[in-house]
Design a protein around this motif. Sequence first.
Motif: not given
Length: 259
Positions: A71-93
């Motif tokens: 993720x960091x590499x992809x954002x660096x390649x786009x030349x952008x910085x992160x203003x907000x992080x939304x940690x939504x990924x998750x699952x249950x069993x």
Amino acid sequence: MTERVTLITGASAGIGTELARVFASNGHRVALAARRADRLATLADEITAGGGAAPIVIACDLEQPDAGDKIAAALAAEGVEVEFVVNNAGFGLFGHAIKLDRDEQLGMLAVNIRALTDLSLRFSDHLIRHRGGILNVGSIASFLPGPGMAVYYASKAYVLSFSEALRGELAPHGVRVTALCPGPVPSEFQARAGFLPGVDSLVLNVSPADVALAGYRGLMANKRAVLPGVGIKIVPFLLRFFPRGFVLSVVGRYQLRKR
């Protein structure tokens, strides 16, 4: 000036997709991370067609240890910085922890805890520089012990505790941290977890779109926690009046009836 983006994980379905839509509709350029590249591409096209800035699509599996690096590499390649992080990924069993596949449960912890922690910390310098924020998606399970989904409930308790502590540490830097704690939400989560919706889903149900909007508004208002819907808000309040052992017993009996 470096362009700023909102990073949203688990953006290919459910609450994650709706969070991408609500951030984009409010003028944020979004970076979408999830496993299913085709769904991310479709969502990105939808956002662009609606007049939003072209999203950055990052196809990666948050369960893998190198997901943060990708993720960091992809954002660096786009030349952008992160203003907000939304940690939504998750699952249950759903099921007894000792009977469920151990590797699958450890994978759940990798997504629900490790990836969330990694991304919250990894971009902290960006967040401080832009006085941005973190939205961590927990659950009403964050407040409860959960026999029948023991590892999932424990992982969401971590999300709430970590978010509250990080909020205290980052507040002096002007960074907001909010925990979004919905109840049952009609989405692919329930099918993957392995149980059918019950009466709780009927009573506490809030749509993914409404959850996402509540989460966005809560983060922008710098709220500590957001519990979408009227019914879900009373759960933490009621827990004050019952011994932990009683709550444990009730949750356990209820969960077992879902089988």
